[in-house]
Design an enzyme around this catalytic site. Structure first.
Site, PDB file in Angstrom:
ATOM      1  N   ASN A 291       0.843  -1.193   0.000  1.00  0.00           N
ATOM      2  CA  ASN A 291       0.000   0.000   0.000  1.00  0.00           C
ATOM      3  C   ASN A 291       0.877   1.241   0.000  1.00  0.00           C
ATOM      4  O   ASN A 291       1.833   1.277  -0.781  1.00  0.00           O
ATOM      5  CB  ASN A 291      -1.118  -0.043   1.054  1.00  0.00           C
ATOM      6  CG  ASN A 291      -0.715  -0.228   2.473  1.00  0.00           C
ATOM      7  OD1 ASN A 291      -0.362  -1.325   2.873  1.00  0.00           O
ATOM      8  ND2 ASN A 291      -0.772   0.802   3.283  1.00  0.00           N
ATOM      9  N   ASP A 292       0.604   2.216   0.795  1.00  0.00           N
ATOM     10  CA  ASP A 292       1.164   3.575   0.654  1.00  0.00           C
ATOM     11  C   ASP A 292       2.616   3.669   0.183  1.00  0.00           C
ATOM     12  O   ASP A 292       3.470   2.932   0.676  1.00  0.00           O
ATOM     13  CB  ASP A 292       1.183   4.291   2.012  1.00  0.00           C
ATOM     14  CG  ASP A 292      -0.093   4.180   2.769  1.00  0.00           C
ATOM     15  OD1 ASP A 292      -1.055   3.600   2.262  1.00  0.00           O
ATOM     16  OD2 ASP A 292      -0.121   4.664   3.913  1.00  0.00           O
TER      17      ASP A 292
ATOM     18  N   GLN B  51       4.662   0.455   1.911  1.00  0.00           N
ATOM     19  CA  GLN B  51       4.064  -0.468   2.868  1.00  0.00           C
ATOM     20  C   GLN B  51       3.989  -1.837   2.198  1.00  0.00           C
ATOM     21  O   GLN B  51       3.448  -1.957   1.091  1.00  0.00           O
ATOM     22  CB  GLN B  51       2.667   0.024   3.261  1.00  0.00           C
ATOM     23  CG  GLN B  51       2.690   1.294   4.075  1.00  0.00           C
ATOM     24  CD  GLN B  51       3.139   1.011   5.507  1.00  0.00           C
ATOM     25  OE1 GLN B  51       2.363   0.607   6.360  1.00  0.00           O
ATOM     26  NE2 GLN B  51       4.423   1.241   5.778  1.00  0.00           N
TER      27      GLN B  51
ATOM     28  N   PHE C 193       4.610   1.251  10.034  1.00  0.00           N
ATOM     29  CA  PHE C 193       3.622   1.950   9.213  1.00  0.00           C
ATOM     30  C   PHE C 193       4.291   3.087   8.424  1.00  0.00           C
ATOM     31  O   PHE C 193       5.493   3.310   8.523  1.00  0.00           O
ATOM     32  CB  PHE C 193       2.494   2.491  10.096  1.00  0.00           C
ATOM     33  CG  PHE C 193       1.393   1.471  10.374  1.00  0.00           C
ATOM     34  CD1 PHE C 193       1.592   0.110  10.187  1.00  0.00           C
ATOM     35  CD2 PHE C 193       0.150   1.892  10.839  1.00  0.00           C
ATOM     36  CE1 PHE C 193       0.581  -0.819  10.434  1.00  0.00           C
ATOM     37  CE2 PHE C 193      -0.877   0.971  11.089  1.00  0.00           C
ATOM     38  CZ  PHE C 193      -0.662  -0.379  10.896  1.00  0.00           C
ATOM     39  N   SER C 194       3.469   3.833   7.727  1.00  0.00           N
ATOM     40  CA  SER C 194       3.980   4.797   6.754  1.00  0.00           C
ATOM     41  C   SER C 194       4.850   5.896   7.352  1.00  0.00           C
ATOM     42  O   SER C 194       4.741   6.232   8.533  1.00  0.00           O
ATOM     43  CB  SER C 194       2.806   5.438   6.011  1.00  0.00           C
ATOM     44  OG  SER C 194       2.291   4.520   5.101  1.00  0.00           O
TER      45      SER C 194
ATOM     46  N   ARG D 157      -0.149   8.833  13.325  1.00  0.00           N
ATOM     47  CA  ARG D 157       0.750   8.136  12.398  1.00  0.00           C
ATOM     48  C   ARG D 157       1.168   8.945  11.170  1.00  0.00           C
ATOM     49  O   ARG D 157       0.659  10.007  10.905  1.00  0.00           O
ATOM     50  CB  ARG D 157       0.091   6.836  11.945  1.00  0.00           C
ATOM     51  CG  ARG D 157      -1.266   6.977  11.293  1.00  0.00           C
ATOM     52  CD  ARG D 157      -1.832   5.603  10.951  1.00  0.00           C
ATOM     53  NE  ARG D 157      -3.156   5.676  10.374  1.00  0.00           N
ATOM     54  CZ  ARG D 157      -4.290   5.629  11.071  1.00  0.00           C
ATOM     55  NH1 ARG D 157      -4.251   5.502  12.392  1.00  0.00           N
ATOM     56  NH2 ARG D 157      -5.454   5.727  10.465  1.00  0.00           N
TER      57      ARG D 157
ATOM     58  N   GLU E 299      -4.928  10.850   7.300  1.00  0.00           N
ATOM     59  CA  GLU E 299      -3.724  10.037   7.199  1.00  0.00           C
ATOM     60  C   GLU E 299      -2.723  10.690   6.239  1.00  0.00           C
ATOM     61  O   GLU E 299      -3.086  11.525   5.415  1.00  0.00           O
ATOM     62  CB  GLU E 299      -4.076   8.638   6.666  1.00  0.00           C
ATOM     63  CG  GLU E 299      -5.133   7.917   7.494  1.00  0.00           C
ATOM     64  CD  GLU E 299      -5.304   6.457   7.084  1.00  0.00           C
ATOM     65  OE1 GLU E 299      -5.101   5.592   7.948  1.00  0.00           O
ATOM     66  OE2 GLU E 299      -5.642   6.186   5.919  1.00  0.00           O
TER      67      GLU E 299
ATOM     68  N   TRP F 113      -8.721   1.616  -0.252  1.00  0.00           N
ATOM     69  CA  TRP F 113      -9.020   0.669   0.832  1.00  0.00           C
ATOM     70  C   TRP F 113     -10.383   0.007   0.693  1.00  0.00           C
ATOM     71  O   TRP F 113     -10.591  -1.090   1.175  1.00  0.00           O
ATOM     72  CB  TRP F 113      -8.929   1.384   2.189  1.00  0.00           C
ATOM     73  CG  TRP F 113      -7.516   1.612   2.597  1.00  0.00           C
ATOM     74  CD1 TRP F 113      -6.865   2.815   2.648  1.00  0.00           C
ATOM     75  CD2 TRP F 113      -6.552   0.625   2.980  1.00  0.00           C
ATOM     76  NE1 TRP F 113      -5.556   2.636   3.029  1.00  0.00           N
ATOM     77  CE2 TRP F 113      -5.347   1.307   3.245  1.00  0.00           C
ATOM     78  CE3 TRP F 113      -6.579  -0.758   3.101  1.00  0.00           C
ATOM     79  CZ2 TRP F 113      -4.183   0.640   3.643  1.00  0.00           C
ATOM     80  CZ3 TRP F 113      -5.419  -1.416   3.503  1.00  0.00           C
ATOM     81  CH2 TRP F 113      -4.250  -0.724   3.769  1.00  0.00           C
TER      82      TRP F 113
HETATM   83  C1  FRU Z   1      -2.910   4.672   4.896  1.00  0.00           C
HETATM   84  C2  FRU Z   1      -2.507   3.855   6.099  1.00  0.00           C
HETATM   85  C3  FRU Z   1      -1.582   4.666   6.964  1.00  0.00           C
HETATM   86  C4  FRU Z   1      -0.826   3.620   7.700  1.00  0.00           C
HETATM   87  C5  FRU Z   1      -0.698   2.534   6.671  1.00  0.00           C
HETATM   88  C6  FRU Z   1      -0.709   1.140   7.215  1.00  0.00           C
HETATM   89  O1  FRU Z   1      -3.208   3.932   3.770  1.00  0.00           O
HETATM   90  O2  FRU Z   1      -3.647   3.463   6.809  1.00  0.00           O
HETATM   91  O3  FRU Z   1      -2.229   5.592   7.786  1.00  0.00           O
HETATM   92  O4  FRU Z   1       0.401   4.074   8.142  1.00  0.00           O
HETATM   93  O5  FRU Z   1      -1.760   2.701   5.774  1.00  0.00           O
HETATM   94  O6  FRU Z   1      -0.366   0.209   6.247  1.00  0.00           O
END
Ligand code: FRU
Length: 500
Positions: free
Chosen positions: A38-39, A55, A98-99, A167, A222, A305
């Site tokens: 992801n991110d 991620q 996490f990110s 975060r 986020e 998501w």
């Molecule tokens: C955004 C998120 C971030 C988090 C990450 C977890 O897509 O929810 O806030 O750090 O993904 O994988």
């Protein structure tokens, strides 16, 4: 020291990535080696190259304990895969890295700032997830996590800040002081962006809250980014649980740009305008870097998501990044266009000028799934008009994705419901486009299963994933109710050793 968990992830990649045929992947959009991504994280310049982390859960195509995958590039188009950079392997991040972001330090090291996750079981049996900010230092390949992690915890927050949703640090260095912003949920449930400062990136203190949504633009915010651009200051956030507002914001997860001014002395951000960053379906958590030649370049997760679990079941790698995009502000709007380096990969050119289109037509040489195509549509003469104009992409008689522009409303509608998706999820977006007397310019970039549309020189962008078979490459054009004039300039994009 490389932990067992990190070593395992690296060996897993070495063993399985070669088993995926490169033709299955997009040619120039970043994907993870295998498994889930992801991110984008740590999108930055280091030792003259562009680095991108992400991620990453290599072991399955669904989200799991977060690692940081890693790639780098010289030109944003051809990417080199590097070993997995971080695994959740210390007490401060045992449940996930996490990110976050990255920074080249004056002493030559690369600093990673990220969120460490720690789950704790409460007395009533429920699990709570504590999030705090951590740092790691490295050389562009291997990273050492700071033993004093976490460096910013919920204790640093003002009283209304939740220690659970806290975060996605963005870090930067300005006049010898480190600054960091992170997303936080207030105790009333909505999003706030907190600013911290530090002399050494290890000891931090809270400074202020840059902006907060007060439950108006979604809830938790986020993945913030914060930068000057063309005389304005831009705050980028990705809100959860947004409510639709006209055609500007859709429900659920969005990515928005808040534009205004920043008083760096008083640390006050004065928000003037808000807009969506991308009007498609597959776009989230963008972050930016500044190139040495002064361009602000943005990249995002080309997924979302809500629908990310609706993938074809046998997918061995899931998720990709968008094409990196150059940002600018024009007429008060955040605009974006593909990085200029993409034109170096243009191969065969086909162009058609002033084609009168009545009904549905194909044009010789205009087809493909690895293309950079600019289409201009206009009324057939002074006082002439048309009802709607459609571009049908990735067709094979069974599949089709359609971009339709309706003149009366100036709404661009993208419909991928027949693109091969095995699930009945959101497949249509309606995009309000500036009316220019029936003239519309679209740059359409396709990289096998990705579709990115840039409207009127980047005034708007829209990103979509298509699960259409790669061989479905027919493109046609159609005018509904009348005649329109069409120009098409199409380049095949070339990546093989036998480039034209
Ligand atoms: C955004 C998120 C971030 C988090 C990450 C977890 O897509 O929810 O806030 O750090 O993904 O994988």
């Amino acid at each position: 020291m490389i932990s067992k968990r990190l070593q395992d992830a690296r060996e897993f990649e070495d063993a399985y990535v070669p088993k995926i045929d490169e033709e299955e992947r997009p040619a120039f959009h970043v994907t993870g080696g295998i498994g889930w991504i992801n991110d984008p994280n740590g999108f930055s310049v280091y030792r003259g190259e562009y680095h991108l982390f992400f991620q990453y859960h290599p072991y399955s195509n669904i989200w799991g304990p977060m690692h940081w995958g890693h790639v780098k590039t010289h030109d944003f188009i051809r990417w080199e895969r590097l070993p997995v950079a971080m695994a959740p392997d210390t007490p401060a991040d045992k449940d996930g890295c996490f990110s976050g972001t990255a920074l080249e330090l004056p002493d030559g090291r690369q600093l990673l700032a990220y969120t460490g996750v720690n789950r704790k079981r409460r007395d009533d049996g429920l699990i709570e997830e504590y999030q705090h900010q951590c740092v790691a230092f490295g050389d562009g390949i291997d990273y050492e996590k700071y033993e004093g992690n976490p460096v910013i915890t919920g204790e640093h927050l003002p009283e209304d800040g939740s220690h659970l949703d806290f975060r996605d640090p963005k870090i930067w260095l300005e006049n010898g002081t480190f600054y960091l912003i992170a997303g936080n949920r207030t105790r009333r449930g909505s999003g706030a962006i907190r600013l911290f400062e530090s002399p050494d990136a290890l000891n931090w203190k809270y400074v202020t809250t840059i902006d907060a949504c007060h439950n108006e633009l979604g809830k938790m915010w986020e993945c913030p980014d914060f930068f000057p651009l063309d005389g304005k200051q831009v705050l980028i956030v990705s809100p959860q649980e947004m409510e639709p507002q006209g055609l500007e914001f859709h429900a659920g997860y969005g990515s928005i740009a808040l534009m205004g001014s920043w008083d760096s002395e008083k640390k006050v951000f004065d928000r003037e305008k808000v807009q969506s960053i991308d009007y498609g379906i597959d776009f989230y958590a963008p972050q930016t870097l500044l190139t040495p030649d002064g361009r602000r370049v943005m990249i995002a997760w080309m997924q979302n998501w809500t629908t990310c679990n609706c993938k074809p079941p046998k997918t061995r790698f899931f998720g990709q990044m968008t094409l990196p995009r150059e940002l600018s502000i024009r007429d008060g709007r955040l605009c974006q266009e593909p990085v200029r380096e993409l034109i170096n990969y243009r191969g065969r050119r086909v162009h058609w000028d002033n084609v009168m289109v009545t009904g549905n037509t194909t044009l010789k040489g205009v087809k493909g799934r690895l293309i950079d195509m600019t289409v201009t549509i206009r009324p057939a003469g002074v006082g002439a008009s048309y009802g709607a104009f459609q571009i049908h992409l990735a067709q094979d008689g069974e599949h089709v994705t359609t971009i339709r522009y309706k003149l009366a409303t100036s709404v661009l509608r993208v419909d991928r419901s027949r693109s091969g998706f095995p699930y009945d999820i959101v497949h249509v977006r309606n995009i309000p486009v500036r009316f220019r007397q029936g003239e519309l310019k679209l740059r359409i970039v396709m990289d096998r299963n990705t579709l990115e549309i840039f409207v009127n020189d980047g005034e708007q962008a829209a990103s979509f994933i298509l699960y259409t078979p790669i061989t479905s490459d027919i493109i046609s054009f159609e005018t509904i109710d009348g005649t329109a004039l069409l120009d098409v300039e199409k380049y095949d994009l070339k990546f093989g050793p036998t480039e034209d």
